[in-house]
Design a protein around this motif. Sequence first.
Motif, PDB file in Angstrom:
ATOM      1  N   LEU A  96       0.831  -1.207   0.000  1.00 22.20           N
ATOM      2  CA  LEU A  96       0.000   0.000   0.000  1.00 22.20           C
ATOM      3  C   LEU A  96       0.863   1.254   0.000  1.00 22.20           C
ATOM      4  O   LEU A  96       0.636   2.195  -0.764  1.00 22.20           O
ATOM      5  N   TYR A  97       1.869   1.267   0.863  1.00 20.01           N
ATOM      6  CA  TYR A  97       2.731   2.440   0.973  1.00 20.01           C
ATOM      7  C   TYR A  97       3.538   2.647  -0.313  1.00 20.01           C
ATOM      8  O   TYR A  97       3.674   3.771  -0.804  1.00 20.01           O
ATOM      9  N   LYS A  98       4.056   1.550  -0.857  1.00 19.78           N
ATOM     10  CA  LYS A  98       4.839   1.657  -2.096  1.00 19.78           C
ATOM     11  C   LYS A  98       3.962   2.124  -3.253  1.00 19.78           C
ATOM     12  O   LYS A  98       4.390   2.915  -4.102  1.00 19.78           O
ATOM     13  N   GLY A  99       2.728   1.625  -3.263  1.00 18.64           N
ATOM     14  CA  GLY A  99       1.811   2.012  -4.330  1.00 18.64           C
ATOM     15  C   GLY A  99       1.486   3.496  -4.312  1.00 18.64           C
ATOM     16  O   GLY A  99       1.300   4.126  -5.365  1.00 18.64           O
ATOM     17  N   LEU A 100       1.422   4.066  -3.121  1.00 21.28           N
ATOM     18  CA  LEU A 100       1.143   5.495  -2.992  1.00 21.28           C
ATOM     19  C   LEU A 100       2.219   6.308  -3.709  1.00 21.28           C
ATOM     20  O   LEU A 100       1.921   7.250  -4.452  1.00 21.28           O
ATOM     21  N   PHE A 101       3.487   5.923  -3.514  1.00 22.96           N
ATOM     22  CA  PHE A 101       4.573   6.662  -4.157  1.00 22.96           C
ATOM     23  C   PHE A 101       4.690   6.307  -5.634  1.00 22.96           C
ATOM     24  O   PHE A 101       5.022   7.157  -6.452  1.00 22.96           O
ATOM     25  N   PRO A 107      10.104   7.955 -11.003  1.00 23.29           N
ATOM     26  CA  PRO A 107      10.974   6.825 -10.653  1.00 23.29           C
ATOM     27  C   PRO A 107      11.922   7.111  -9.501  1.00 23.29           C
ATOM     28  O   PRO A 107      12.544   6.201  -8.965  1.00 23.29           O
ATOM     29  N   TYR A 108      12.020   8.363  -9.083  1.00 21.09           N
ATOM     30  CA  TYR A 108      12.955   8.720  -8.020  1.00 21.09           C
ATOM     31  C   TYR A 108      12.302   8.831  -6.652  1.00 21.09           C
ATOM     32  O   TYR A 108      12.982   9.017  -5.646  1.00 21.09           O
ATOM     33  N   SER A 109      10.983   8.766  -6.591  1.00 22.27           N
ATOM     34  CA  SER A 109      10.278   8.817  -5.306  1.00 22.27           C
ATOM     35  C   SER A 109       9.891   7.398  -4.908  1.00 22.27           C
ATOM     36  O   SER A 109       9.434   6.617  -5.745  1.00 22.27           O
ATOM     37  N   ALA A 110      10.056   7.071  -3.622  1.00 22.24           N
ATOM     38  CA  ALA A 110       9.826   5.686  -3.215  1.00 22.24           C
ATOM     39  C   ALA A 110       9.612   5.589  -1.711  1.00 22.24           C
ATOM     40  O   ALA A 110       9.985   6.478  -0.943  1.00 22.24           O
ATOM     41  N   TYR A 111       9.015   4.471  -1.324  1.00 22.60           N
ATOM     42  CA  TYR A 111       8.869   4.107   0.095  1.00 22.60           C
ATOM     43  C   TYR A 111       9.824   2.956   0.384  1.00 22.60           C
ATOM     44  O   TYR A 111       9.964   2.024  -0.412  1.00 22.60           O
ATOM     45  N   TYR A 112      10.506   3.018   1.543  1.00 20.58           N
ATOM     46  CA  TYR A 112      11.414   1.958   1.952  1.00 20.58           C
ATOM     47  C   TYR A 112      10.947   1.379   3.279  1.00 20.58           C
ATOM     48  O   TYR A 112      10.745   2.125   4.247  1.00 20.58           O
ATOM     49  N   ASN A 113      10.767   0.070   3.328  1.00 21.67           N
ATOM     50  CA  ASN A 113      10.481  -0.525   4.634  1.00 21.67           C
ATOM     51  C   ASN A 113      11.779  -0.525   5.457  1.00 21.67           C
ATOM     52  O   ASN A 113      12.832  -0.087   4.981  1.00 21.67           O
ATOM     53  N   GLU A 114      11.699  -1.033   6.662  1.00 21.46           N
ATOM     54  CA  GLU A 114      12.842  -0.930   7.567  1.00 21.46           C
ATOM     55  C   GLU A 114      14.095  -1.595   6.990  1.00 21.46           C
ATOM     56  O   GLU A 114      15.197  -1.036   7.058  1.00 21.46           O
ATOM     57  N   ASP A 115      13.941  -2.776   6.429  1.00 22.02           N
ATOM     58  CA  ASP A 115      15.094  -3.495   5.880  1.00 22.02           C
ATOM     59  C   ASP A 115      15.691  -2.753   4.688  1.00 22.02           C
ATOM     60  O   ASP A 115      16.916  -2.657   4.539  1.00 22.02           O
ATOM     61  N   ASP A 360       8.684   4.427  12.534  1.00 24.12           N
ATOM     62  CA  ASP A 360       8.788   2.968  12.633  1.00 24.12           C
ATOM     63  C   ASP A 360      10.042   2.433  11.946  1.00 24.12           C
ATOM     64  O   ASP A 360      10.138   1.258  11.627  1.00 24.12           O
ATOM     65  N   ASN A 361      11.023   3.328  11.687  1.00 19.74           N
ATOM     66  CA  ASN A 361      12.297   2.980  11.056  1.00 19.74           C
ATOM     67  C   ASN A 361      12.179   2.686   9.568  1.00 19.74           C
ATOM     68  O   ASN A 361      13.136   2.209   8.954  1.00 19.74           O
ATOM     69  N   SER A 362      11.028   2.956   8.985  1.00 16.91           N
ATOM     70  CA  SER A 362      10.926   2.947   7.537  1.00 16.91           C
ATOM     71  C   SER A 362      11.346   4.338   7.053  1.00 16.91           C
ATOM     72  O   SER A 362      11.746   5.188   7.852  1.00 16.91           O
ATOM     73  N   ALA A 363      11.251   4.572   5.756  1.00 16.12           N
ATOM     74  CA  ALA A 363      11.669   5.872   5.233  1.00 16.12           C
ATOM     75  C   ALA A 363      11.007   6.131   3.902  1.00 16.12           C
ATOM     76  O   ALA A 363      10.472   5.215   3.256  1.00 16.12           O
ATOM     77  N   ILE A 364      11.032   7.385   3.494  1.00 15.03           N
ATOM     78  CA  ILE A 364      10.532   7.753   2.176  1.00 15.03           C
ATOM     79  C   ILE A 364      11.572   8.602   1.459  1.00 15.03           C
ATOM     80  O   ILE A 364      12.384   9.283   2.079  1.00 15.03           O
ATOM     81  N   LYS A 365      11.547   8.518   0.153  1.00 18.42           N
ATOM     82  CA  LYS A 365      12.372   9.377  -0.699  1.00 18.42           C
ATOM     83  C   LYS A 365      11.430  10.072  -1.663  1.00 18.42           C
ATOM     84  O   LYS A 365      10.663   9.413  -2.371  1.00 18.42           O
ATOM     85  N   LEU A 366      11.475  11.396  -1.685  1.00 19.10           N
ATOM     86  CA  LEU A 366      10.507  12.163  -2.459  1.00 19.10           C
ATOM     87  C   LEU A 366      11.222  13.268  -3.236  1.00 19.10           C
ATOM     88  O   LEU A 366      12.079  13.967  -2.691  1.00 19.10           O
ATOM     89  N   THR A 367      10.884  13.410  -4.514  1.00 18.45           N
ATOM     90  CA  THR A 367      11.426  14.513  -5.291  1.00 18.45           C
ATOM     91  C   THR A 367      10.799  15.810  -4.798  1.00 18.45           C
ATOM     92  O   THR A 367       9.580  15.963  -4.823  1.00 18.45           O
ATOM     93  N   THR A 368      11.633  16.735  -4.352  1.00 26.78           N
ATOM     94  CA  THR A 368      11.119  17.933  -3.681  1.00 26.78           C
ATOM     95  C   THR A 368      11.521  19.240  -4.343  1.00 26.78           C
ATOM     96  O   THR A 368      10.960  20.293  -4.003  1.00 26.78           O
TER      97      THR A 368
END
Length: 420
Positions: A96-101, A107-115, A360-368
């Motif tokens: 769900l989170y990955k789909g949002l991004f 291609p440069y915006s993404a969701y990263y789980n903890e791992d 929760d130790n996950s992260a996001i990368k967003l073009t800003t």
Amino acid sequence: MEDFQPAVRMARKKQKRTFVKGVVTGVMSTLCILALLSMAGMFWIQGRFSTGGGVFGSASENIVDGSVRNKINELSAIIRQYYYEDVDTKALTDGLYKGLFASLGDPYSAYYNEDEYEELMISAEAKYSGIGAVLQQNSKTMEVHIVRVYEGTPAQKAGLKAGDRVLQVEDIEASSIQLAELVTHIRGEENSKVYLKVLREGEPEPIEYRVKRSRVDVPTVQGMMLEDDIGYIGIAEFGEATAKAFKLQVRELQDQGMEKMVVDLRDNPGGMLTSVTEILDYILPEGLIVYTEDKYGNRQEEESDAEHYLDLPMAVLINGNSASSSEIFAGAIRDYNYGTLIGTTTYGKGIVQTVRSLSDNSAIKLTTAKYFTPKGENIHGKGIEPDIELEYKYTGKENEEFDYTKDNQIKRAVRELQAE
């Protein structure tokens, strides 16, 4: 030139102004140092998101209203009840989170789980258990190629080469997933082995390898004297220790008589903004190095101060794989008319990504934001054209030790500097 080209990461220095904390620029759709992750094509700014509405914006619209929540629960219930295998709840929520991004179409915006976020942090350290190569993924075709194999690494010892197209990693088709995820399957425990299948130009059939993973400490800077008073410094990428290594290399070559310099940025996918700006601060006289603007018109600048500058005639080698931080370097040198650019047009990566860790130790990368050269040019999708257009040609034999006199672009750089 991959085997000779430097490698290192760089030390951060005081900045008069900073973009935020810690930055990575990279290239292509995604560029990764094999079995790590050197997130291609991005500025990496870790910290606060600054927008017109405050930190991370005011978020006036909440897309997850009651109807959306109900639909998500309905869909997940159907999956749980009727999907033919057991379902991993965490995988569903991550999706769900990955789909949002992914819905941004960027291609440069993404969701990263903890791992995945942990893998990203390991990549910034430039130390990992992997095979020691750099991968690149085309954002449209998803094809993955090796663009550099580091000297003395498991990849080189196994026989992998720059230009190889990676078809398969273990049982995973390389083009079926994002490069960031693919490299997590290449990395692994030290002394374990990873299976790769590659397609090499000129070979009728794919080649299979089982490469033994080992601890890889990636350098990013390497130098040597060429001829007369001309020195050479290659920068493989702009990492945490690169600026410190660059300055040290300059001093060593000056002690050997360097009065003119070739800087090689070919196949350099980028790296940390703080790295390239520290190097440019060391090279350039006082003035603007680069600036960014977000959609609200907020502008943040990086400048060179007047404390020091490197007054040396310079030639800079670039090509289509020189991206982001490399383009910041090339753009500043060009705008200040501080050196001659030789090679082919750079990749054209002129946008900024911000990385932010979550609770929760996950992260996001967003073009800003977009970034601009000192004279105000945004090179995204265009790249930087060289002053001297010259396609690369190496006349030496493939298996021989690298000889710079057989590299036509280095030879042209030497000739231009000799004429000054």
